[in-house]
Design an enzyme around this catalytic site. Structure first.
Site, PDB file in Angstrom:
ATOM      1  CE  LYS A  20      -0.382  32.937 -17.085  1.00  0.00           C
ATOM      2  NZ  LYS A  20       0.475  33.958 -16.531  1.00  0.00           N
TER       3      LYS A  20
ATOM      4  N   GLY B 288      15.763  31.581 -13.675  1.00  0.00           N
ATOM      5  CA  GLY B 288      14.679  30.783 -14.258  1.00  0.00           C
ATOM      6  C   GLY B 288      14.494  31.141 -15.724  1.00  0.00           C
TER       7      GLY B 288
ATOM      8  CE1 TYR C 229       0.216  35.580  -7.438  1.00  0.00           C
ATOM      9  CE2 TYR C 229      -1.118  35.183  -5.491  1.00  0.00           C
ATOM     10  CZ  TYR C 229      -0.944  35.111  -6.863  1.00  0.00           C
ATOM     11  OH  TYR C 229      -1.929  34.564  -7.642  1.00  0.00           O
TER      12      TYR C 229
ATOM     13  CB  ALA D 196       7.168  33.422 -14.783  1.00  0.00           C
TER      14      ALA D 196
HETATM   15  P1  ATR Z   1       6.469  29.240 -15.260  1.00  0.00           P
HETATM   16  O1  ATR Z   1       5.612  29.220 -16.474  1.00  0.00           O
HETATM   17  O2  ATR Z   1       5.714  29.583 -13.984  1.00  0.00           O
HETATM   18  O3  ATR Z   1       7.692  30.073 -15.417  1.00  0.00           O
HETATM   19  P2  ATR Z   1       7.876  26.810 -15.839  1.00  0.00           P
HETATM   20  O4  ATR Z   1       7.822  27.154 -17.280  1.00  0.00           O
HETATM   21  O5  ATR Z   1       7.559  25.412 -15.422  1.00  0.00           O
HETATM   22  O6  ATR Z   1       6.900  27.737 -14.987  1.00  0.00           O
HETATM   23  O7  ATR Z   1       9.334  27.212 -15.293  1.00  0.00           O
HETATM   24  C1  ATR Z   1       9.770  26.894 -14.014  1.00  0.00           C
HETATM   25  C2  ATR Z   1      11.176  27.432 -13.802  1.00  0.00           C
HETATM   26  O8  ATR Z   1      11.585  27.096 -12.460  1.00  0.00           O
HETATM   27  C3  ATR Z   1      12.213  26.853 -14.739  1.00  0.00           C
HETATM   28  O9  ATR Z   1      13.191  27.803 -15.021  1.00  0.00           O
HETATM   29  C4  ATR Z   1      12.803  25.712 -13.884  1.00  0.00           C
HETATM   30  O10 ATR Z   1      14.111  25.313 -14.235  1.00  0.00           O
HETATM   31  P3  ATR Z   1      14.362  24.175 -15.359  1.00  0.00           P
HETATM   32  O11 ATR Z   1      14.251  24.863 -16.688  1.00  0.00           O
HETATM   33  O12 ATR Z   1      15.697  23.648 -15.067  1.00  0.00           O
HETATM   34  O13 ATR Z   1      13.268  23.134 -15.160  1.00  0.00           O
HETATM   35  C5  ATR Z   1      12.808  26.375 -12.541  1.00  0.00           C
HETATM   36  N1  ATR Z   1      12.913  25.391 -11.458  1.00  0.00           N
HETATM   37  C6  ATR Z   1      11.991  24.455 -11.115  1.00  0.00           C
HETATM   38  N2  ATR Z   1      12.447  23.715 -10.076  1.00  0.00           N
HETATM   39  C7  ATR Z   1      13.699  24.189  -9.787  1.00  0.00           C
HETATM   40  C8  ATR Z   1      14.702  23.851  -8.815  1.00  0.00           C
HETATM   41  N3  ATR Z   1      14.509  22.865  -7.941  1.00  0.00           N
HETATM   42  N4  ATR Z   1      15.841  24.570  -8.807  1.00  0.00           N
HETATM   43  C9  ATR Z   1      16.037  25.563  -9.686  1.00  0.00           C
HETATM   44  N5  ATR Z   1      15.137  25.944 -10.625  1.00  0.00           N
HETATM   45  C10 ATR Z   1      13.988  25.260 -10.673  1.00  0.00           C
END
Ligand code: ATR
Length: 283
Positions: A71, A134, A225, A138
């Site tokens: 993306k 987050g 989902y 997304a």
């Molecule tokens: P996407 O494009 O699907 O949103 P991404 O850009 O990789 O995927 O974002 C993943 C999100 O999940 C981020 O907000 C991440 O938090 P960080 O910015 O701290 O990395 C969050 N996330 C991933 N693992 C996590 C965890 N164990 N606990 C809390 N948040 C988590």
């Protein structure tokens, strides 16, 4: 020209992509709209993305969806990016223009909002704050959608505070970044809380949040989902909150894609939703 006089060809580019439910839905719409055509899963590795995109025109594609992990990378490849994709910082949909150039846009925000409005028509953007958990790609789409709808306060909690802060600086004062430890209290007075992290997805741990402060009237939404009901949604349901799962977001983001590609407005029917959900229950 009737829908039977042309070939409707589109697909979804991702890596991996075999798990995608998009072909099921788009091919349902092909049938529903009496289109002779096909929507294909296109498994393209990151190193082949530019070549694959340049092949869309010679292969006769009208457009394609773009999914994980392409993306962001797609932003650097297409000829033109619309303002929405540029603000969100990701492309979810490409449309071939008459001159053969590629226009990138993002329909994820629309998918989220249209699903919310269809499933919970009484939800009002001006009724109170929202919490978004987050701050990845997304989250940016969901925040964009909420702001577009007129939500005045979006409390943004992310494990890495700096990312929430950066998003807030770009999106403006409606976004209030909060440290991760505030995620429980942040739920006070909200109309909706949305999980945009991967926590709760199959193979991941459940989202670590207490719902004690969540008002009974609030909606708990997840963009995941698989599974259809994450532990976060189960917990919300058990305490009496209304919920929203991620499948509707996938369904609804397909509507603007069809308008852009084929000038047809497809319908998210109960039959389509049920078909998608039962395909996921088998996982
Ligand atoms: P996407 O494009 O699907 O949103 P991404 O850009 O990789 O995927 O974002 C993943 C999100 O999940 C981020 O907000 C991440 O938090 P960080 O910015 O701290 O990395 C969050 N996330 C991933 N693992 C996590 C965890 N164990 N606990 C809390 N948040 C988590």
């Amino acid at each position: 020209m009737s829908n039977t006089d042309r070939l409707f060809l589109a697909g979804v580019i991702g890596w991996p992509v075999s798990h995608s439910r998009s072909p099921l839905m788009h091919n349902y719409w092909m049938k529903q709209n009496k289109c002779i055509g096909l929507y294909l899963p296109l498994a393209v590795q990151p190193c082949g993305l530019a070549t694959a995109l340049s092949a869309l025109k010679p292969l006769g594609f009208t457009g394609c969806n773009v999914t994980i992990p392409h993306k962001q990378m797609t932003l650097k490849i297409v000829d033109k990016i619309d303002e929405t994709a540029s603000t969100i910082g990701a492309i979810s949909c490409i449309t071939l223009q008459k001159d053969g150039s590629l226009l990138g846009t993002n329909n994820d925000w629309y998918g989220f909002m249209a699903n919310l409005k269809q499933e919970h028509p009484d939800w009002r953007a001006n009724a109170g704050p929202a919490v978004v958990i987050g701050a990845g790609g997304a989250s940016r789409a969901v925040c964009y959608g909420l702001m577009h709808e007129g939500v005045e306060e979006i409390r943004l909690v992310n494990r890495t505070y700096a990312k929430a802060d950066t998003l807030a600086k770009q999106f403006g004062k409606s976004i209030k970044p909060l440290p991760w430890k505030m995620r429980h209290q942040a739920l006070e007075d909200v109309t909706i809380v949305i999980n945009t992290t991967n926590q709760g997805m199959v193979g991941e741990l459940p989202l670590d949040i207490s719902l004690d402060h969540l008002p009974n009237s609030a909606i708990a939404a997840d963009i995941i989902y698989v599974p259809l009901e994450t532990p976060f949604l189960t917990a919300a349901k058990h305490r009496g909150n209304r919920t929203l799962n991620g499948i509707g977001m996938l369904l609804h983001q397909g509507i603007p894609a069809w308008k852009q590609w084929f000038s047809i407005e497809p319908v998210v029917t109960p039959e389509l939703k049920e078909m998608m959900e039962s395909s996921l229950i088998k996982i």
